[in-house]
Design an enzyme around this catalytic site. Structure first.
Site, PDB file in Angstrom:
ATOM      1  N   TRP A 363       0.819  -1.211   0.000  1.00  0.00           N
ATOM      2  CA  TRP A 363       0.000   0.000   0.000  1.00  0.00           C
ATOM      3  C   TRP A 363       0.855   1.264   0.000  1.00  0.00           C
ATOM      4  O   TRP A 363       0.325   2.363   0.056  1.00  0.00           O
ATOM      5  CB  TRP A 363      -0.931   0.007   1.215  1.00  0.00           C
ATOM      6  CG  TRP A 363      -0.245   0.276   2.534  1.00  0.00           C
ATOM      7  CD1 TRP A 363       0.996  -0.109   2.920  1.00  0.00           C
ATOM      8  CD2 TRP A 363      -0.791   1.007   3.634  1.00  0.00           C
ATOM      9  NE1 TRP A 363       1.269   0.318   4.195  1.00  0.00           N
ATOM     10  CE2 TRP A 363       0.184   1.006   4.658  1.00  0.00           C
ATOM     11  CE3 TRP A 363      -1.998   1.656   3.860  1.00  0.00           C
ATOM     12  CZ2 TRP A 363      -0.024   1.628   5.885  1.00  0.00           C
ATOM     13  CZ3 TRP A 363      -2.195   2.267   5.095  1.00  0.00           C
ATOM     14  CH2 TRP A 363      -1.219   2.255   6.080  1.00  0.00           C
ATOM     15  N   ASP A 364       2.184   1.101  -0.100  1.00  0.00           N
ATOM     16  CA  ASP A 364       3.074   2.258  -0.004  1.00  0.00           C
ATOM     17  C   ASP A 364       2.798   3.302  -1.074  1.00  0.00           C
ATOM     18  O   ASP A 364       3.211   4.462  -0.934  1.00  0.00           O
ATOM     19  CB  ASP A 364       4.534   1.798  -0.080  1.00  0.00           C
ATOM     20  CG  ASP A 364       4.911   0.904   1.091  1.00  0.00           C
ATOM     21  OD1 ASP A 364       4.275  -0.153   1.237  1.00  0.00           O
ATOM     22  OD2 ASP A 364       5.826   1.258   1.852  1.00  0.00           O
ATOM     23  N   GLU A 502      -0.232  -4.059  12.367  1.00  0.00           N
ATOM     24  CA  GLU A 502       0.491  -5.299  12.085  1.00  0.00           C
ATOM     25  C   GLU A 502       0.963  -6.038  13.333  1.00  0.00           C
ATOM     26  O   GLU A 502       1.161  -7.256  13.280  1.00  0.00           O
ATOM     27  CB  GLU A 502       1.672  -5.077  11.133  1.00  0.00           C
ATOM     28  CG  GLU A 502       1.265  -4.667   9.735  1.00  0.00           C
ATOM     29  CD  GLU A 502       2.436  -4.618   8.776  1.00  0.00           C
ATOM     30  OE1 GLU A 502       2.229  -4.953   7.608  1.00  0.00           O
ATOM     31  OE2 GLU A 502       3.557  -4.240   9.200  1.00  0.00           O
ATOM     32  N   LYS A 622       2.611  -0.983  16.329  1.00  0.00           N
ATOM     33  CA  LYS A 622       3.848  -0.901  15.565  1.00  0.00           C
ATOM     34  C   LYS A 622       4.015   0.478  14.943  1.00  0.00           C
ATOM     35  O   LYS A 622       5.103   1.043  14.921  1.00  0.00           O
ATOM     36  CB  LYS A 622       3.844  -1.963  14.462  1.00  0.00           C
ATOM     37  CG  LYS A 622       5.028  -1.893  13.506  1.00  0.00           C
ATOM     38  CD  LYS A 622       4.901  -2.935  12.407  1.00  0.00           C
ATOM     39  CE  LYS A 622       6.075  -2.845  11.440  1.00  0.00           C
ATOM     40  NZ  LYS A 622       5.965  -3.838  10.344  1.00  0.00           N
ATOM     41  N   GLN A 623       2.909   1.010  14.406  1.00  0.00           N
ATOM     42  CA  GLN A 623       2.960   2.258  13.654  1.00  0.00           C
ATOM     43  C   GLN A 623       1.588   2.914  13.718  1.00  0.00           C
ATOM     44  O   GLN A 623       0.649   2.359  14.285  1.00  0.00           O
ATOM     45  CB  GLN A 623       3.335   1.974  12.198  1.00  0.00           C
ATOM     46  CG  GLN A 623       2.365   1.042  11.492  1.00  0.00           C
ATOM     47  CD  GLN A 623       2.803   0.695  10.087  1.00  0.00           C
ATOM     48  OE1 GLN A 623       3.199   1.555   9.325  1.00  0.00           O
ATOM     49  NE2 GLN A 623       2.734  -0.583   9.742  1.00  0.00           N
TER      50      GLN A 623
END
Length: 807
Positions: A363-364, A502, A622-623
């Site tokens: 998805w970047d 994630e 995580k983010q």
């Protein structure tokens, strides 16, 4: 700009830093890229000379713990760089083959390498004393041609400072390589090339070639190399060595203190995927025969890079500007508007710089396309078309799990099937673990969002009413069919998915994987459904019938989507958005204790798993996950989305509280996290915005993830920092045929300038304390409409307007 601002330089040789330097010194042109490895080295744990062609994949099976696993890799192609040398003096023994690690048994006295960002070349200069006290100076320049995507070249000049004799050169192409650049993949199959053959050229003895093909995808590859030397030597003095997997030429060049020697190696690469060729071998040989000398190649290469820099003008002062230019360089080396736009490729998350993530598309692009839209819209369209061509496969994937519409894969490669591995290795514990990240179905919302934003910026109605509409409607159909009505909540729910976090892939008390009602997933699904309803109802009649017929749209579907878009469930706890249902019931983590014990806890998942624990038990991310909503939507837009969902008490204060809540519970185990937090906090003028901006800038150049950049740069994070300056700090939006500005400059970055291309017109913006200067170059043929606060201006070609910033 000073020359130093256009260089990314390394002084001194450091073998421990070499893997990172090789990644950050990669050269590419959107079709082909080669890592910055020294030409005299081989893959040995320190060096890794990798060459990759965009979109060239191969699938290989692995038997692991009794299970047959398949994975598709971006293939490491034959190494064209090979150029080694040693001294052969008139008196005294011959020297050893030089390597920077051994320095021919002697000592490196000077060593410097640098990227010339303006020219798109990698330069290297060093001086060494061999084991017998003889001094030699070497200067080297390398390019991967931005004008001709199939060409690369290397020029090496030698000076014997205090000895006379010859320098022995070996120039070769090496096919004895594999995909071995990521240590944690070492248990997986890495052999992708077969049917290797080598040969020479009947018309030019300076040319040799290597031919091979991938063993499953059956892509034929040919690398042809021409080696010329100064001073010229007789043909019979060139010694050619051949095997099935390697072909090289060895020659002795006379050299003395007043007689330098030089070698020029020019390479052409073609594959059977290339258009307008009769065969890869004939194309490669013809191209390398016709290629001019290095000086002429360098001239046309510089011109091509100069055109790119003009279209992507960016002027940010100081070290931030220096790093941003490096980021832009690698973005353009991976996705060249001149060449990538002609290919069937997507956005590789780790560039063409290494083998991490196996070269897959994630998805970047959500972080890449917003920047490209405003500079190279044709390239954005080509990258979205990668997704369109794989729409049928996305529909088959949805059908396979009993869903309608299109389910795009979390990891995509050649044909659009799901490429996410079934297991992944925790290097800390040495255990192979299930990989459930394929449940990140929110990738479909990212595709839909990119389609919408491209249309907003470009006004490309033809695309929006055809391919864009088709993708959007099929993604909406998937979300509608994924939503399950819950009578207890009196709302629709989306169950068993993963969000961007994630770390959380399930509940600690469940045997099944997946989470319920991930807020990011549900909110973006609601947005997609609502936007799809608008498109379905406003498409021109002629287009509507064609699109509806193509996808088999039933008459009542938009009404059903509208209902679901207003009734999707979003969980809350303690007055903030819950990352997912049940998040508020998880345990708090001892953040301070883990930092004291481990120091860097970015990869908290690996730490806890090595302790036989799991992040699934804790309020730890995580983010950016929930906070990601603030990257896609301005606070006022987010409030509108929640009000559409029926959460009318949601306001900007709720959003600020939500951001603050997760700020203390995120380990930033992804480079994208710094970009998102800098963006969201910068928009709200939060004091921590600058520290996250610094993290985002340093993520690759300082390898803050601890060894990941050497396996490939993080393209989304690099492009995200560029877009942070372009849109995040300026509040730049494209609405109603105008550029809307709502600046929120950081105190540490209050002056910078850049240009964008909006609906065919170049617009230059110069942000300064208290004001923004807007200008349109005199060669443009139309004005640009710009809105700041309550004021709208039209800036004519050749004019500039200064707009004061609101107090």
């Amino acid at each position: 700009m000073t020359d130093s601002a256009w260089e990314w330089a390394y002084d001194g040789y450091d073998p421990e830093a070499e893997p990172l330097r090789e990644a950050l010194c990669t050269l590419g042109n959107g079709y082909l890229a080669t890592r910055g490895a020294a030409p005299e080295t081989t893959a040995d744990g320190v060096h890794y000379p990798g060459t990759y062609a965009a979109g060239l994949y191969n699938r290989a099976p692995t038997l692991l713990a009794g299970r047959r696993l398949e994975h598709e890799d971006m293939v490491n192609l034959p190494n064209w760089l090979v150029l080694r040398f040693r001294v052969r003096p008139e008196d005294g023994p011959d020297g050893d083959w030089f390597t920077p690690d051994g320095a021919a048994g002697g000592e490196l006295l000077e060593y410097r390498q640098w990227l010339d960002l303006r020219s798109g070349t990698l330069e290297r200069r060093f001086r060494y004393r061999d084991a017998h006290g003889r001094h030699t100076r070497v200067e080297q320049s390398r390019l991967v041609h931005m004008g001709d995507p199939h060409l690369a070249a290397l020029r090496t000049a030698f000076v014997a400072e205090d000895w006379t004799g010859a320098i022995e050169i070996e120039s070769a192409i090496d096919g004895s390589i594999g995909n071995t650049g990521v240590p944690r993949y070492s248990d997986l199959a890495d052999h992708h090339l077969t049917s290797l053959h080598t040969g020479g050229d009947d018309t030019d003895p300076a040319i040799v070639w290597l031919r091979c093909r991938t063993n499953e995808s059956d892509i034929r590859i040919v690398v042809a190399a021409r080696t010329r030397v100064e001073p010229e030597i007789r043909r019979e003095d060139i010694r050619t060595h051949r095997s099935d997997f390697r072909v090289g030429q060895v020659m002795d060049l006379p050299i003395a203190p007043d007689r330098p020697a030089a070698v020029e190696k020019t390479v052409a690469l073609h594959t059977s995927r290339d258009p307008a060729i009769s065969s890869p071998q004939s194309a490669a040989l013809q191209r390398v025969r016709r290629a001019p000398a290095y000086a002429d190649l360098l001239g046309s290469h510089r011109m091509a890079w100069d055109r790119l820099w003009r279209h992507a003008a960016l002027d940010v002062p100081g070290e931030p500007g220096h790093i941003l230019r490096v980021h832009l360089f690698h973005l353009l080396a991976t996705l060249s508007p001149a060449h990538t736009a002609e290919l069937d490729v997507g956005v590789p998350a780790r560039g063409l710089h290494g083998e991490a993530y196996r070269g897959h598309v994630f998805w970047d692009e959500l972080f890449v396309l917003p920047y490209l839209n405003l500079h190279f819209p044709d390239l954005s369209k080509a990258l979205i078309n990668y997704r369109y061509r794989r729409l049928p496969e996305a529909c088959r994937s949805a059908h396979a799990i009993g869903r309608a519409g299109a389910m795009y894969p979390w990891q995509s490669g050649s044909d659009g099937r799901e490429e996410t591995p079934e297991v992944h290795l925790n290097p800390r514990s040495g255990r192979w673990l299930p990989d459930n990240s394929r449940l990140q179905h929110h990738v479909g919302s990212a595709v839909a969002y990119n389609v919408w934003r491209y249309g907003q910026v470009t006004g490309d109605v033809e695309f929006a009413h055809s391919r864009g509409a088709e993708m959007l409607l099929q993604i909406a159909r998937f979300w509608a069919d994924s939503a399950v009505y819950d009578r207890q909540h009196e709302r629709y729910r989306i169950l068993g998915v993963l969000g961007p976090d994630e770390y959380h892939d399930g509940y600690p008390d469940r045997d099944t994987s997946g989470l319920d009602d991930n807020a990011y997933t549900n909110v973006t699904a609601s947005w997609v459904l609502a936007h799809a309803v608008r498109v379905a109802r406003t498409l021109p009649v002629s287009r509507r019938g064609e699109v509806f017929e193509r996808i088999g749209m039933a008459e009542g579907e938009p009404d059903e989507w509208d209902e679901i878009s207003r009734r999707l469930y979003v969980p809350f706890h303690e007055g903030v958005i819950s990352q997912f249902e049940g998040y508020g019931d998880l345990e708090e983590l001892d953040w301070e204790g883990y930092r004291k014990k481990y120091g860097d806890i970015r990869r908290l998942d690996r730490i806890l798993e090595s302790e036989h624990d799991t992040v699934n038990r804790y309020k730890a991310s995580k983010q950016a996950d929930t906070v990601m909503l603030g990257y896609l939507f301005q606070p006022r837009e987010l409030v509108a989305v929640f009000h559409h969902l029926g959460y009318t008490s949601f306001d900007e204060d709720t959003w600020r509280d939500t951001v603050a809540y997760y700020l203390d519970r995120t380990s930033h185990g992804s480079t994208l996290s710094g970009v998102v937090h800098a963006w969201v906090l910068g928009r709200s003028r939060h004091a921590k915005a600058w520290s996250y901006m610094q993290d985002a800038l340093a993520s690759d150049v300082c390898d803050i993830q601890g060894g990941t950049t050497s396996e490939g740069i993080h393209l989304g994070a690099m492009a995200g920092t560029l877009d942070l300056v372009q849109r995040g700090l300026t509040g730049l939006e494209t609405r109603k045929g105008a550029l809307w500005l709502d600046p929120a400059p950081l105190p540490e970055l209050s002056e910078y300038a850049f240009s964008v291309r909006f609906r065919g017109v170049e617009v230059r913006l110069h942000m300064r304390p208290g004001e923004v200067k807007v200008s349109v170059p005199e060669w443009e043929e139309a004005p640009a409409r710009v809105r700041l606060g309550e004021r709208t201006v039209e800036v004519e070609p050749g004019e500039e307007t200064v707009l004061p910033l609101p107090e």
